[in-house]
Design an enzyme around this catalytic site. Structure first.
Site, short mmCIF file in Angstrom:
data_model
loop_
_atom_site.label_atom_id
_atom_site.label_comp_id
_atom_site.label_asym_id
_atom_site.label_seq_id
_atom_site.Cartn_x
_atom_site.Cartn_y
_atom_site.Cartn_z
N ASP A 1 0.87 -1.17 0.00
CA ASP A 1 0.00 0.00 0.00
C ASP A 1 0.92 1.23 0.00
O ASP A 1 2.08 1.13 0.40
CB ASP A 1 -0.89 -0.03 1.25
N ARG A 2 0.42 2.37 -0.45
CA ARG A 2 1.29 3.56 -0.50
C ARG A 2 1.17 4.39 0.77
O ARG A 2 2.06 4.39 1.61
CB ARG A 2 0.96 4.41 -1.74
N ASP A 3 0.06 5.11 0.92
CA ASP A 3 -0.11 6.05 2.04
C ASP A 3 -0.18 5.28 3.37
O ASP A 3 -1.02 4.42 3.55
CB ASP A 3 -1.39 6.88 1.85
N GLY B 1 -3.48 12.50 4.33
CA GLY B 1 -4.81 12.67 3.76
C GLY B 1 -4.76 13.16 2.33
O GLY B 1 -4.38 14.30 2.09
#
Length: 179
Positions: free
Chosen positions: A9-11, A19
């Site tokens: 996953d990135r964030d 956000g």
């Protein structure tokens, strides 16, 4: 011959999740991330980013903004001897608008990468920071699904579904066997 991969996953896993990250100035690699990715490459794994990006559907940023940031991230990593093998994203809104099989917890991004990159799912890993990441990995048939504590607050459900929980990506990378 099929290869083992680390789906990321990135964030919240690669970068700080502040956000709807869409601009270079807002993108900050988490501590230890680059070292972790370098180590995973040295251990012989494909590195594949799979990221939900509903900010596109919500109108917070454009697909072009996402692509510009992604290109910058990819080049920033390449400059540090980390070549990503694939980057997949879902631009869809979670509630409004087209039903899709790519938005995690659905496995579409992982399955597309598996087909395109000839990935052996049972010997691969999914690394995320929330339950939906783990659910996508399980649905796709990924052998080991892990959470890191660098993003969203972990839920009991996520911790129950995950095969393991690590403080960060570097702790995970150090634990993974060399191929």
């Amino acid at each position: 011959m099929a290869k083992s991969a680390i789906f990321l996953d990135r964030d919240g896993v690669i970068n700080e999740d502040t956000g709807y990250v869409s601009q270079v100035d807002d993108f900050h690699f988490l501590p230890g991330t680059i070292e972790a990715l370098q180590l995973l490459k040295k251990k012989g794994y494909l590195l594949v980013v799979v990221t939900n990006q509903s900010g596109i559907a919500r109108g917070y940023f454009s697909e072009a903004d996402f692509m510009n940031l992604t290109e910058w991230m990819d080049w920033s990593l390449a400059d540090r001897d980390v070549d990503l093998d694939g980057i997949y994203f879902c631009p869809h809104h979670p509630e409004h608008g087209p039903a899709c099989d790519c938005r995690k917890p659905e496995p579409g991004m992982l399955l597309a990468a598996t087909k395109e990159l000839d990935i052996d799912l049972p010997s691969s890993y999914m690394v995320g920071d929330k339950t939906a990441d783990i659910q996508a990995g399980i649905k796709a048939g990924v052998g080991t699904n892990v959470l890191v504590r660098t993003g969203k607050a972990l839920t009991d459900q996520g911790e129950t579904l995950a095969n393991a929980v690590y403080d960060d990506l570097l702790a995970f990378a150090k634990s993974v066997p060399t191929l």
